[in-house]
Write a protein that holds these residues in place. Structure first.
Motif, mmCIF file in Angstrom:
data_model
loop_
_atom_site.group_PDB
_atom_site.id
_atom_site.type_symbol
_atom_site.label_atom_id
_atom_site.label_comp_id
_atom_site.label_asym_id
_atom_site.label_seq_id
_atom_site.Cartn_x
_atom_site.Cartn_y
_atom_site.Cartn_z
ATOM 1 N N ARG A 177 27.015 32.391 57.409
ATOM 2 C CA ARG A 177 28.098 32.994 58.188
ATOM 3 C C ARG A 177 27.529 33.928 59.247
ATOM 4 O O ARG A 177 27.698 35.142 59.215
ATOM 5 C CB ARG A 177 29.025 33.771 57.258
ATOM 6 C CG ARG A 177 30.476 33.614 57.639
ATOM 7 C CD ARG A 177 31.396 34.266 56.640
ATOM 8 N NE ARG A 177 32.421 35.040 57.321
ATOM 9 C CZ ARG A 177 33.370 34.508 58.070
ATOM 10 N NH1 ARG A 177 33.407 33.208 58.243
ATOM 11 N NH2 ARG A 177 34.257 35.263 58.682
ATOM 12 N N TYR A 178 26.829 33.336 60.202
ATOM 13 C CA TYR A 178 26.240 34.092 61.308
ATOM 14 C C TYR A 178 27.290 34.166 62.408
ATOM 15 O O TYR A 178 27.643 33.164 63.032
ATOM 16 C CB TYR A 178 24.971 33.375 61.781
ATOM 17 C CG TYR A 178 24.199 34.111 62.853
ATOM 18 C CD1 TYR A 178 23.859 35.443 62.711
ATOM 19 C CD2 TYR A 178 23.780 33.442 64.000
ATOM 20 C CE1 TYR A 178 23.126 36.107 63.678
ATOM 21 C CE2 TYR A 178 23.044 34.094 64.984
ATOM 22 C CZ TYR A 178 22.720 35.417 64.818
ATOM 23 O OH TYR A 178 21.993 36.067 65.784
ATOM 24 N N VAL A 181 31.240 30.802 68.044
ATOM 25 C CA VAL A 181 31.196 29.969 66.852
ATOM 26 C C VAL A 181 30.687 30.800 65.681
ATOM 27 O O VAL A 181 29.915 31.746 65.866
ATOM 28 C CB VAL A 181 30.274 28.743 67.086
ATOM 29 C CG1 VAL A 181 28.859 29.188 67.442
ATOM 30 C CG2 VAL A 181 30.259 27.797 65.899
ATOM 31 N N THR A 182 31.153 30.462 64.484
ATOM 32 C CA THR A 182 30.554 31.001 63.263
ATOM 33 C C THR A 182 29.565 29.968 62.749
ATOM 34 O O THR A 182 29.939 28.819 62.486
ATOM 35 C CB THR A 182 31.630 31.278 62.201
ATOM 36 O OG1 THR A 182 32.543 32.265 62.708
ATOM 37 C CG2 THR A 182 31.010 31.793 60.917
ATOM 38 N N CYS A 183 28.299 30.362 62.625
ATOM 39 C CA CYS A 183 27.228 29.403 62.341
ATOM 40 C C CYS A 183 26.866 29.376 60.860
ATOM 41 O O CYS A 183 26.846 30.420 60.197
ATOM 42 C CB CYS A 183 25.971 29.753 63.143
ATOM 43 S SG CYS A 183 26.219 29.809 64.921
ATOM 44 N N SER A 216 35.455 34.315 64.679
ATOM 45 C CA SER A 216 36.469 35.281 64.275
ATOM 46 C C SER A 216 37.286 35.700 65.494
ATOM 47 O O SER A 216 36.971 35.339 66.627
ATOM 48 C CB SER A 216 35.806 36.508 63.635
ATOM 49 O OG SER A 216 35.273 37.359 64.636
ATOM 50 N N THR A 217 38.301 36.484 65.265
ATOM 51 C CA THR A 217 39.135 36.981 66.364
ATOM 52 C C THR A 217 38.608 38.306 66.913
ATOM 53 O O THR A 217 39.257 38.923 67.754
ATOM 54 C CB THR A 217 40.583 37.181 65.882
ATOM 55 O OG1 THR A 217 40.589 38.079 64.766
ATOM 56 C CG2 THR A 217 41.189 35.847 65.454
ATOM 57 N N PHE A 218 37.432 38.740 66.447
ATOM 58 C CA PHE A 218 36.886 40.030 66.848
ATOM 59 C C PHE A 218 35.632 39.875 67.694
ATOM 60 O O PHE A 218 34.938 38.866 67.623
ATOM 61 C CB PHE A 218 36.542 40.874 65.604
ATOM 62 C CG PHE A 218 37.726 41.244 64.771
ATOM 63 C CD1 PHE A 218 38.480 42.362 65.074
ATOM 64 C CD2 PHE A 218 38.093 40.462 63.677
ATOM 65 C CE1 PHE A 218 39.578 42.704 64.316
ATOM 66 C CE2 PHE A 218 39.188 40.799 62.910
ATOM 67 C CZ PHE A 218 39.938 41.920 63.217
ATOM 68 N N TYR A 219 35.347 40.887 68.486
ATOM 69 C CA TYR A 219 34.086 41.005 69.200
ATOM 70 C C TYR A 219 33.327 42.215 68.656
ATOM 71 O O TYR A 219 33.918 43.223 68.293
ATOM 72 C CB TYR A 219 34.314 41.220 70.699
ATOM 73 C CG TYR A 219 34.638 39.983 71.487
ATOM 74 C CD1 TYR A 219 33.623 39.122 71.903
ATOM 75 C CD2 TYR A 219 35.948 39.673 71.836
ATOM 76 C CE1 TYR A 219 33.907 37.992 72.635
ATOM 77 C CE2 TYR A 219 36.251 38.544 72.568
ATOM 78 C CZ TYR A 219 35.223 37.698 72.971
ATOM 79 O OH TYR A 219 35.509 36.569 73.690
#
Length: 399
Positions: A251-252, A257-259, A288-291
């Motif tokens: 979960r990078y 993208v979530t890798c 995700s919806t976050f930065y």
């Protein structure tokens, strides 16, 4: 630059300059002059001497060297291009600066990602980690050079791949593969043996080769380096860089993208001078919806001192010297009404202090006959750190 430009057969030349500490340094530089805040080496050392050949070869350049002032970086590049009489279209990716949102974010109860600390009082910069899409868009519009501010390190590689192959926003496995390519080369020669555990197997550090990624539209890629360069590309050097600063490999989190890198395979390819590997198997899922945001703030001043110590019981002598310096400066602080140090760190190099609880002490009780004091202090007042610096100087020259 010369080894990649003349020996790499490149479509894109990418430069990753930014760490969290760098953002702090660039913020301080811009505070001194509004024309600063980017990494000047990118302009003067990386681009200026080679800009004619970069243009002639049609190599396109992407870099986050803009730091907290990408427009100033682009203006400096434009001057370099003008002096070299080359016509280059320079694009700037902006939008990462969130200082105008400082009060809103503070009021929203934002806390530190790792420590949970409250929002700092004196924030000097806030920059969001942007993704690869603005970079690919700039390339779509014909940019020869793309300068960004704060973005994720791997985005400067993923952006050109999105542009070249037309990868869609929902092709998450491909976006994860491109992000992995960026992650492996984002630290330059780290993946070619620069920090390899088996360092003794790495030849010619003085001429170490920087990495080249040759990527397919399906996301598989080959990682190699220019011919006639030092360093080493092997399963080990690349695997160590793969897990570097990764956190959870399944979960990078990135903006695009979530890798999931947990099933990535690294296969050595025979016949490549200096080594090469094929990498594939990255998986992706929606981001995700976050930065993530990098904020810098003034939290005091820091100084370090390094003093060699010789003779019997050098470790004990060094530690006593460091403690005496601290006692003396604390006495001065109390006389002047200053508070105590915010933090202190004493290490006696040669005594295995750097290994912490894993240190191995000498069996004879005497320790080495030579050691080096490494003493670092932190204080909220600059004047206090200056006092420390003055008091350390005699200790450093008198031993």
């Amino acid at each position: 630059v010369p080894q990649l430009l003349y020996g790499g057969k490149l479509d894109f030349l990418v430069f990753d300059y930014l760490s969290e500490i760098t953002m702090s340094l660039l913020t301080a530089a811009k505070a001194r002059s509004p024309a600063l805040g980017y990494t000047p080496d990118f302009v003067s050392a990386a681009m200026a001497p080679y800009i004619k050949d970069i243009h002639r070869k049609g190599v396109r350049v992407i870099s986050n060297a803009g730091g907290i002032n990408p427009l100033a970086c682009a203006a400096a590049l434009q001057e370099v291009a003008k002096k070299a009489d080359v016509d280059l279209k320079i694009a700037v990716v902006a939008g990462d600066d969130l200082m105008s949102e400082k009060e809103n974010l503070k009021g929203a109860g934002i806390t530190d990602l790792e420590s949970g600390k409250q929002f700092p009082e004196s924030v000097h910069s806030m920059n969001v980690y942007l993704g690869a899409r603005p970079i690919s868009r700039a390339l779509d519009l014909g940019a020869d050079i793309v300068v960004t501010g704060r973005c994720v390190d791997s985005g400067i590689v993923l952006g050109p791949l999105i542009h070249s192959f037309g990868w869609n926003r929902d092709e998450f496995d491909l976006l994860a593969a491109g992000s992995l390519a960026g992650h492996l080369i984002e630290c330059g020669a780290q993946c070619t043996g620069g920090i390899f555990t088996d360092w003794h197997a790495v030849p010619d550090w003085h001429n170490i080769g920087f990495p080249i990624v040759e990527c397919s539209s399906e996301g598989d890629f080959i990682l190699s380096k220019p011919p006639d360069t030092g360093g080493l590309i092997s399963f080990g050097t690349v695997a160590e860089q793969l897990v570097y600063e990764l956190g959870n490999p399944q979960r990078y989190l990135l903006p695009d993208v979530t890798c999931d890198f947990s099933e990535v395979s690294i296969t050595e390819i025979p016949g490549f001078e200096g080594g090469a590997v094929k990498v594939h198997g990255a998986k992706g899922s929606p981001p995700s919806t976050f930065y993530k945001v990098n904020a810098t703030y003034l939290d005091g001043f820091r100084a370090t001192a390094v003093c060699p110590v010789g003779g019997p019981k050098a470790v004990q002598k060094g530690r006593r010297t460091a403690e005496s310096i601290l006692q003396r400066t604390r006495l001065i602080f109390s006389q002047l009404g200053y508070e105590d140090y915010s933090a202190v760190n004493i290490q006696v190099l040669g005594s295995e202090d750097t290994y912490g609880p894993h240190a191995r002490r000498s069996i004879d009780g005497q320790g080495p006959r030579e050691a080096v004091i490494w003493l670092a202090v932190h204080h909220k007042q600059k004047e206090a750190v200056e006092i420390f610096s003055r008091e350390v100087a005699p200790a450093g020259t008198g031993m």
